[in-house]
Design a protein around this motif. Structure first.
Motif, PDB file in Angstrom:
ATOM      1  N   VAL A 198      15.056  57.339  36.860  1.00 10.29           N
ATOM      2  CA  VAL A 198      16.391  56.781  37.076  1.00 10.29           C
ATOM      3  C   VAL A 198      16.392  56.141  38.465  1.00 10.29           C
ATOM      4  O   VAL A 198      16.387  56.834  39.480  1.00 10.29           O
ATOM      5  N   SER A 199      16.412  54.821  38.494  1.00  9.75           N
ATOM      6  CA  SER A 199      16.323  54.121  39.768  1.00  9.75           C
ATOM      7  C   SER A 199      17.517  54.427  40.670  1.00  9.75           C
ATOM      8  O   SER A 199      17.390  54.447  41.900  1.00  9.75           O
ATOM      9  N   ALA A 200      18.683  54.703  40.095  1.00 14.55           N
ATOM     10  CA  ALA A 200      19.870  55.029  40.889  1.00 14.55           C
ATOM     11  C   ALA A 200      19.687  56.339  41.662  1.00 14.55           C
ATOM     12  O   ALA A 200      20.350  56.555  42.666  1.00 14.55           O
ATOM     13  N   LYS A 201      18.802  57.191  41.181  1.00 14.90           N
ATOM     14  CA  LYS A 201      18.534  58.458  41.864  1.00 14.90           C
ATOM     15  C   LYS A 201      17.273  58.378  42.724  1.00 14.90           C
ATOM     16  O   LYS A 201      16.774  59.395  43.202  1.00 14.90           O
ATOM     17  N   GLY A 202      16.742  57.167  42.883  1.00 14.28           N
ATOM     18  CA  GLY A 202      15.587  56.968  43.743  1.00 14.28           C
ATOM     19  C   GLY A 202      14.241  57.136  43.071  1.00 14.28           C
ATOM     20  O   GLY A 202      13.205  57.156  43.738  1.00 14.28           O
ATOM     21  N   ASP A 203      14.227  57.249  41.745  1.00 11.23           N
ATOM     22  CA  ASP A 203      12.964  57.403  41.027  1.00 11.23           C
ATOM     23  C   ASP A 203      12.237  56.066  40.918  1.00 11.23           C
ATOM     24  O   ASP A 203      12.863  55.022  40.749  1.00 11.23           O
ATOM     25  N   THR A 204      10.939  56.134  40.988  1.00 10.08           N
ATOM     26  CA  THR A 204      10.081  54.982  40.726  1.00 10.08           C
ATOM     27  C   THR A 204       9.046  55.414  39.701  1.00 10.08           C
ATOM     28  O   THR A 204       8.873  56.609  39.457  1.00 10.08           O
TER      29      THR A 204
END
Length: 71
Positions: A23-29
């Motif tokens: 989840v990019s909104a949670k900083g995941d890449t």
């Protein structure tokens, strides 16, 4: 670092299936998401989930994991 697999597991009902994705909104890449597979394997070893499918990109990095909650 957050344990994405455990977060998804905690929101599931027994018998349910879900995709684990970054989840990019949670900083995941995609690069940081690779550790989610280790978390999912640990839950599977404990008999809490079954890993149904691991979806990979062309370069071999994991982009999604399909799990089913057993307990």
């Amino acid at each position: 670092m957050r344990d994405i697999a455990k977060e998804v597991y905690g929101k599931m009902k027994i018998g349910a299936a879900a995709w684990i994705r970054p989840v990019s909104a949670k900083g995941d890449t995609i690069a940081s998401f690779q550790s989610a597979h280790d978390g999912a394997k640990q839950l599977a070893e404990e008999g809490l989930i079954q890993i149904v499918k691991v979806q990979r990109q062309e370069d071999g990095l994991i982009e999604a994991i399909r799990i089913q909650r057993l307990a």
